[in-house]
Design a protein around this motif. Structure first.
Motif, mmCIF file in Angstrom:
data_model
loop_
_atom_site.group_PDB
_atom_site.id
_atom_site.type_symbol
_atom_site.label_atom_id
_atom_site.label_comp_id
_atom_site.label_asym_id
_atom_site.label_seq_id
_atom_site.Cartn_x
_atom_site.Cartn_y
_atom_site.Cartn_z
ATOM 1 N N LEU A 802 0.839 -1.205 0.000
ATOM 2 C CA LEU A 802 0.000 0.000 0.000
ATOM 3 C C LEU A 802 0.875 1.258 0.000
ATOM 4 O O LEU A 802 0.584 2.233 -0.697
ATOM 5 C CB LEU A 802 -0.925 0.009 1.233
ATOM 6 N N ASP A 803 1.960 1.232 0.808
ATOM 7 C CA ASP A 803 2.827 2.407 0.892
ATOM 8 C C ASP A 803 3.557 2.651 -0.438
ATOM 9 O O ASP A 803 3.748 3.796 -0.850
ATOM 10 C CB ASP A 803 3.833 2.241 2.034
ATOM 11 N N MET A 804 3.934 1.571 -1.114
ATOM 12 C CA MET A 804 4.582 1.722 -2.431
ATOM 13 C C MET A 804 3.630 2.383 -3.420
ATOM 14 O O MET A 804 4.010 3.293 -4.161
ATOM 15 C CB MET A 804 5.054 0.364 -2.955
ATOM 16 N N TRP A 805 2.381 1.915 -3.443
ATOM 17 C CA TRP A 805 1.389 2.532 -4.338
ATOM 18 C C TRP A 805 1.182 3.997 -3.959
ATOM 19 O O TRP A 805 1.005 4.856 -4.817
ATOM 20 C CB TRP A 805 0.061 1.777 -4.266
ATOM 21 N N ALA A 806 1.215 4.282 -2.643
ATOM 22 C CA ALA A 806 1.026 5.665 -2.188
ATOM 23 C C ALA A 806 2.190 6.542 -2.659
ATOM 24 O O ALA A 806 1.988 7.693 -3.073
ATOM 25 C CB ALA A 806 0.903 5.699 -0.667
ATOM 26 N N GLN A 807 3.409 5.996 -2.624
ATOM 27 C CA GLN A 807 4.571 6.769 -3.075
ATOM 28 C C GLN A 807 4.534 7.011 -4.589
ATOM 29 O O GLN A 807 5.138 7.954 -5.089
ATOM 30 C CB GLN A 807 5.866 6.053 -2.664
ATOM 31 N N GLN A 808 3.782 6.148 -5.296
ATOM 32 C CA GLN A 808 3.602 6.336 -6.746
ATOM 33 C C GLN A 808 2.440 7.288 -7.048
ATOM 34 O O GLN A 808 2.151 7.582 -8.207
ATOM 35 C CB GLN A 808 3.324 4.986 -7.419
ATOM 36 N N GLY A 809 1.730 7.723 -5.987
ATOM 37 C CA GLY A 809 0.617 8.647 -6.172
ATOM 38 C C GLY A 809 -0.735 7.992 -6.386
ATOM 39 O O GLY A 809 -1.736 8.671 -6.609
ATOM 40 N N ARG A 810 -0.802 6.641 -6.295
ATOM 41 C CA ARG A 810 -2.082 5.957 -6.537
ATOM 42 C C ARG A 810 -2.953 5.952 -5.266
ATOM 43 O O ARG A 810 -4.157 5.713 -5.337
ATOM 44 C CB ARG A 810 -1.822 4.534 -7.014
ATOM 45 N N ILE A 811 -2.331 6.159 -4.112
ATOM 46 C CA ILE A 811 -3.036 6.315 -2.840
ATOM 47 C C ILE A 811 -2.492 7.602 -2.224
ATOM 48 O O ILE A 811 -1.287 7.857 -2.290
ATOM 49 C CB ILE A 811 -2.760 5.108 -1.897
ATOM 50 N N GLN A 812 -3.365 8.423 -1.649
ATOM 51 C CA GLN A 812 -2.897 9.691 -1.062
ATOM 52 C C GLN A 812 -2.179 9.411 0.269
ATOM 53 O O GLN A 812 -1.067 9.877 0.491
ATOM 54 C CB GLN A 812 -4.095 10.620 -0.851
ATOM 55 N N PHE A 813 -2.821 8.686 1.164
ATOM 56 C CA PHE A 813 -2.210 8.207 2.410
ATOM 57 C C PHE A 813 -3.078 7.086 2.947
ATOM 58 O O PHE A 813 -4.184 6.838 2.448
ATOM 59 C CB PHE A 813 -2.038 9.328 3.452
ATOM 60 N N TRP A 814 -2.592 6.387 3.961
ATOM 61 C CA TRP A 814 -3.313 5.226 4.490
ATOM 62 C C TRP A 814 -3.032 5.102 5.990
ATOM 63 O O TRP A 814 -2.138 5.758 6.514
ATOM 64 C CB TRP A 814 -2.890 3.949 3.755
ATOM 65 N N VAL A 815 -3.802 4.246 6.668
ATOM 66 C CA VAL A 815 -3.579 4.037 8.103
ATOM 67 C C VAL A 815 -3.761 2.566 8.453
ATOM 68 O O VAL A 815 -4.592 1.879 7.850
ATOM 69 C CB VAL A 815 -4.532 4.921 8.946
ATOM 70 N N ARG A 816 -2.932 2.097 9.370
ATOM 71 C CA ARG A 816 -3.125 0.767 9.955
ATOM 72 C C ARG A 816 -4.238 0.931 10.982
ATOM 73 O O ARG A 816 -4.050 1.573 12.018
ATOM 74 C CB ARG A 816 -1.812 0.312 10.628
ATOM 75 N N ASN A 817 -5.407 0.388 10.683
ATOM 76 C CA ASN A 817 -6.553 0.532 11.589
ATOM 77 C C ASN A 817 -6.315 -0.313 12.844
ATOM 78 O O ASN A 817 -5.704 -1.379 12.788
ATOM 79 C CB ASN A 817 -7.828 0.078 10.876
ATOM 80 N N LEU A 818 -6.769 0.184 13.970
ATOM 81 C CA LEU A 818 -6.574 -0.525 15.240
ATOM 82 C C LEU A 818 -7.862 -1.223 15.654
ATOM 83 O O LEU A 818 -8.951 -0.888 15.180
ATOM 84 C CB LEU A 818 -6.145 0.458 16.331
ATOM 85 N N VAL A 819 -7.736 -2.181 16.547
ATOM 86 C CA VAL A 819 -8.892 -2.943 17.038
ATOM 87 C C VAL A 819 -9.203 -2.517 18.467
ATOM 88 O O VAL A 819 -8.305 -2.434 19.302
ATOM 89 C CB VAL A 819 -8.598 -4.462 16.996
ATOM 90 N N ARG A 820 -10.473 -2.194 18.719
ATOM 91 C CA ARG A 820 -10.939 -1.882 20.071
ATOM 92 C C ARG A 820 -10.153 -0.744 20.719
ATOM 93 O O ARG A 820 -9.884 -0.769 21.911
ATOM 94 C CB ARG A 820 -10.870 -3.115 20.991
ATOM 95 N N ARG A 821 -9.723 0.258 19.961
ATOM 96 C CA ARG A 821 -9.051 1.411 20.559
ATOM 97 C C ARG A 821 -9.920 2.633 20.286
ATOM 98 O O ARG A 821 -9.906 3.188 19.185
ATOM 99 C CB ARG A 821 -7.648 1.623 19.993
ATOM 100 N N GLU A 822 -10.695 3.008 21.286
ATOM 101 C CA GLU A 822 -11.658 4.090 21.115
ATOM 102 C C GLU A 822 -10.945 5.362 20.662
ATOM 103 O O GLU A 822 -9.929 5.741 21.216
ATOM 104 C CB GLU A 822 -12.380 4.345 22.448
ATOM 105 N N GLY A 823 -11.484 6.001 19.635
ATOM 106 C CA GLY A 823 -10.884 7.237 19.137
ATOM 107 C C GLY A 823 -9.888 7.013 18.021
ATOM 108 O O GLY A 823 -9.501 7.950 17.333
ATOM 109 N N SER A 824 -9.429 5.756 17.827
ATOM 110 C CA SER A 824 -8.487 5.515 16.721
ATOM 111 C C SER A 824 -8.832 4.231 15.971
ATOM 112 O O SER A 824 -7.977 3.632 15.343
ATOM 113 C CB SER A 824 -7.050 5.467 17.247
#
Length: 903
Positions: A802-824
């Motif tokens: 995903l980060d490689m595609w983002a560096q090529q401009g195909r993704i603007q940015f991304w996040v590793r989603n967390l489990v059971r962490r309120e607010g994130s």
């Protein structure tokens, strides 16, 4: 604090405690239960560390909650869980240990105050009696038999050299009646005095506690971890130990951390004011003036908000002055107070001094009903020397001023703890009122920021990896020197200059010398770490010519400006990351939408009467095994061939002997079960009918008498609760399918910007950061500087892709989603839980429009077939979004499946 509603992270802590207590009974031993519970909760089972001097399988765990997280309330709320799920007993004795006498007095006062949230939390366990150690020495048997009795004491009270401790072991006529009609088993467990024929059994509080098997709560446990203090507790035969602390011992005598709350969670739930905005100023008078200016600006904002209806707020400055020293002039409290009055025109009534001799805060508490928070109180500045009185709490404290460097660890930690708390535990409108401020007399910003971060870790209980972003510079020029604040995201280019002479580096102090190197062949001086103006002055003294000195000053300027390249994350650059959520159109609300975050909002037929209200074969087996345990029957090997712990069986036997059940009839037992089965989705009548039928069926079976059912009512409560939960789950599952996946589902469910989850800049709080265990990759497009851990190597490889595609401009940015962490954590609600996709990607937009959101879930081939419901809800979310959301689930490294939805 009245009308207290628990925050989500607090409920999650309590859920973890309940899960552990239940696992203690379900599994072979409390030690195995700890490892299994932490595996279920956090994806990695923690090893169990027994407490030296105690039975190796006694339930013993720690709750790690940073300063400002509400530890005492959590402890009070846990008492009901101890009774219901661990002891399975109506009443118990709780031995509540605190670190000092002032905190003991404060705790007792709050626990006894019927209007205080602590008392309300305790009352959930039923009738409550709160005693100090002196009162406990004459406690009656009737009190212990009819209420949960909380004995609050300092841990020092149980150290042998203390007079208070010796009295705990002395015989007392007032306690004699506790020892009437004891069984031989009970007598064998009592402490004795003397030898041989002269041996006696004292009627002591220690022996009363040994009979009652107290559960021990250790508040601020990091202060209590001496072998001696804990060995003394072992003599009372506790049923378990729960520690609450911001800073657990993880090395010397490691705590068993069951649940760890992060500072980011407290920030996300508006409990603390972050970040700490730091300013270092070498001139103490200017430092104080800057702090006064900041306080005035905050007060103006607070007044503006109050006129708009917000609660009263008067921001306070806490000033740590230097101690007096004979014959040496210091910035002591008198000098600071005089500066405030003489040079800033601050009235003496607005200043209070709180040192060992001056008890200004105690006087304020006596003069004003609400203490320093009272609107009638004029105080705006509190000057202290070492530390404030323990237990003094004031969320109005916003600014910490330290006249000394941050070397007095305890005092700074304590003052920081005061400044961090958020008034009213809710955010204000103005961002400036949701931050804390520190002004320190210092010439070196980076060193001061580092010391402040150390204090947040050592004292406030923040995690080392999260403090970098929680201390920020007030001034841009100081921010550039704070390399730790940009850990891993900064490139420092060495600055090399040619000099006409060799500098005398031996004359330069080591901290400066370590930042430079001399190459004699090339006659070049290389500055490898940025130099402050002061350090440049020191370094230029190592050369004699003016030309060389000027070259050093110029190179130092470059080293702290253009030689530093900062890499900023999308979050730091102010990018917004909003993900549309599933919303449900509620019936009877004119089609209004509500966030779909709980299947209980679905309309579903739910009544217990049609179901078979009778114990199952598994229920009868569980009741049979528990009876054998309570009678002392040996069950030493489980089905897997493991040796089963004897600790809980013996505990149940002891409690059964001391808390003799009353002679209840069938109606009273059914009434008690109903009262102790909280099920808001049911009418009382339907619950009552189900419970009564279940109990009647049980009593018709061989071997089940009223006395036995009464003895086992806590286990019966758990069995009926599990049955009701299972039946409700079936009903909800049907309604979920009907509401979300029927042909007309689009009329009831929507994906809308009205409900969108936002990833806030400082709310990302992984329980574990990725530490490189699956390999290293230079992630450049992750939304945050920190990144949550991966469950597998394939998941790590997916993130790298995903980060490689983002560096090529195909993704603007991304996040590793967390489990059971309120607010994130972004989630999609299912019938029986929540689905947290592994990754969320912001795709590029066009012509000023925000691009679509892509959710990516990676599934190992072994888990693919069990993830059908995740694929269904992910697909539904994407289909209803009108092109704003996309979803893909990947297995076997099929990155082409992701590429298919990137187009």
């Amino acid at each position: 604090m009245s009308g207290f509603a628990p925050k989500i992270y607090q409920q999650q802590v309590l859920d973890s405690v309940e899960a552990y207590f239940k696992a203690c009974h379900e599994l072979a031993s409390p030690s195995i239960a700890f490892t299994v519970t932490t595996e279920r909760l956090w994806g990695r089972g923690n090893p169990y560390n027994p407490l030296s001097g105690f039975p190796s399988d006694m339930p013993y765990f720690c709750l790690r909650v940073p300063t400002g997280g509400g530890k005492t309330w959590l402890a009070a709320k846990s008492v009901q869980l101890v009774n219901t799920h661990l002891l399975r007993c109506e009443h118990s004795v709780i031995l509540w240990l605190v670190p000092s006498k002032p905190i003991r007095e404060q705790t007792i006062k709050a626990l006894k105050d019927r209007s205080h949230p602590y008392h309300a939390a305790l009352r959930e366990a039923g009738p409550i009696t709160v005693l100090d150690l002196e009162e406990a020495k004459s406690v009656t048997r009737a009190t212990l038999d009819t209420s949960t009795t909380v004995i609050v004491a300092t841990r020092q009270a149980f150290q042998v050299e203390e007079e208070e401790c010796r009295k705990v072991y002395q015989s007392s006529g007032a306690l004699m009646h506790h020892f009437d009609n004891l069984s031989p088993t009970q007598r064998d467990e009592l402490l004795t005095d003397g030898e041989g024929g002269a041996r006696t059994t004292p009627y002591s509080l220690a022996n009363v506690l040994r009979l009652r098997r107290p559960f021990v709560v250790v508040d601020e446990a990091h202060n209590s971890r001496t072998e001696l203090a804990f060995d003394m507790l072992a003599r009372f035969r506790p049923s378990g130990v729960m520690e609450l602390t911001a800073t657990p011992d993880l090395e010397r005598t490691p705590s068993n951390v069951l649940h760890s709350v992060s500072a980011a969670e407290l920030k996300a739930e508006e409990m603390i004011k972050l970040p700490v905005v730091l300013e270092a100023e070498p001139n103490w008078q200017q430092c104080l003036a800057d702090a006064i200016g900041r306080r005035d600006a905050l007060h103006k904002l607070a007044d503006e908000e109050r006129r708009a209806g917000a609660a009263y707020l008067r921001p306070l400055v806490l000033i740590q002055s230097e101690p007096r020293r004979a014959g040496i002039e210091t910035l002591d409290f008198e000098k600071v107070k005089n500066e405030l009055i003489t040079n800033h025109g601050i009235p003496a009534s607005e200043i209070v001094v709180a040192t060992g001799e001056a008890k200004g805060l105690e006087q304020i508490d006596a003069d004003y009903k609400l203490g320093i928070a009272d609107p009638a109180c004029p105080v705006k500045f509190v000057i202290t020397q070492k530390a404030l009185a323990e237990g003094w709490d004031c969320p109005f404290a916003y600014i910490l001023v330290s006249m000394a460097s941050l070397s007095s660890a305890t005092a700074v930690e304590q003052l920081l703890g005061r400044v961090l708390r958020q008034p009213g535990a809710s955010h204000r409108q103005a961002r400036a009122l949701n931050q804390s401020y520190a002004f320190v007399v210092s010439r070196n910003f980076a060193e001061t920021a580092g010391a402040l971060r150390d204090r947040l870790v050592a004292g406030a209980g923040f995690e080392r990896r999260e403090v970098a972003e929680f201390v920020t510079a007030a001034k841009a020029e100081q921010a550039r020197l704070d390399l730790e604040g940009h850990a891993g995201r900064v490139v420092v280019r060495p600055v090399a200059i040619t000099l006409s002479e060799k500098p005398n580096l031996k004359s330069v102090p080591k901290p400066v010398r370590d930042k430079v190197s001399w190459d004699g062949k090339l006659n070049t001086l290389t500055i490898s770490t940025p130099l402050t103006e002061d350090e440049a002055e020191v370094l230029k003294a190592s050369v004699t010519s003016e030309t060389a000195a000027a070259a050093i000053v110029e190179a130092a300027e470059v080293s702290r400006t253009t030689a530093i390249e900062f890499f900023q994350t999308p979050a730091e650059l102010g990018e917004r990351f909003r993900v549309p959520q599933l919303a449900l159109r509620l019936q009877g609300q004119q089609g209004d939408l509500a966030l779909f975050d709980d299947p209980e909002v679905l309309e579903y037929p739910w009544d217990l009467s049609p179901y078979d209200a009778a114990p199952t074969t598994d229920d009868l087996t569980a009741l049979g095994a528990a009876l054998k345990v309570s009678e002392g029957g040996e069950i030493d090997i489980d089905a897997g061939g493991h040796v089963v712990s004897r600790f809980l069986p013996e505990l149940q036997r002891d409690l059964g002997l001391v808390y003799q059940p009353e002679n209840w009839d069938e109606v009273r037992i059914a009434t008690w079960l109903c009262r102790n089965l909280p099920e808001p989705s049911l009418t009382h009548a339907s619950k009552q009918a189900f419970v009564a039928a279940w109990v009647s069926d049980l009593l018709r079976r061989e071997g089940f008498t009223l006395a036995r059912v009464n003895l086992q009512k806590f286990l019966i409560r758990n069995l009926i609760e599990a049955r009701i939960r299972e039946l409700r789950k079936q009903a909800v599952g049907k309604a979920f399918q009907q509401a979300l996946f029927a042909d007309d589902a689009a009329e009831r469910v929507a994906v809308t910007d009205q409900y969108a989850f936002e990833f806030h800049a400082q709310a990302y709080a992984p329980s574990r950061d990725y530490d490189g265990r699956f390999g290293h990759f230079d992630f450049r497009k992750h939304f945050y500087g920190r990144m949550g851990d991966f469950d597998s190597k394939e998941e790590f490889e997916c993130a790298s892709q995903l980060d490689m595609w983002a560096q090529q401009g195909r993704i603007q940015f991304w996040v590793r989603n967390l489990v059971r962490r309120e607010g994130s954590s972004f989630f999609l609600q299912k019938a029986d839980g929540r689905f947290y996709p592994d990754f969320l990607c912001q795709l590029p937009g066009t012509a000023g429009q925000t691009g679509p959101i892509l959710a990516v879930e990676y599934k190992g081939a072994d888990r693919w077939s069990g993830a059908e419901d995740d694929r269904l809800i992910g697909g539904l979310w994407a289909n209803l979004s009108e092109g704003r959301c996309r979803f893909v689930m990947v297995k076997d490294k099929r990155w082409d499946w992701v590429e298919g939805v990137l187009k």
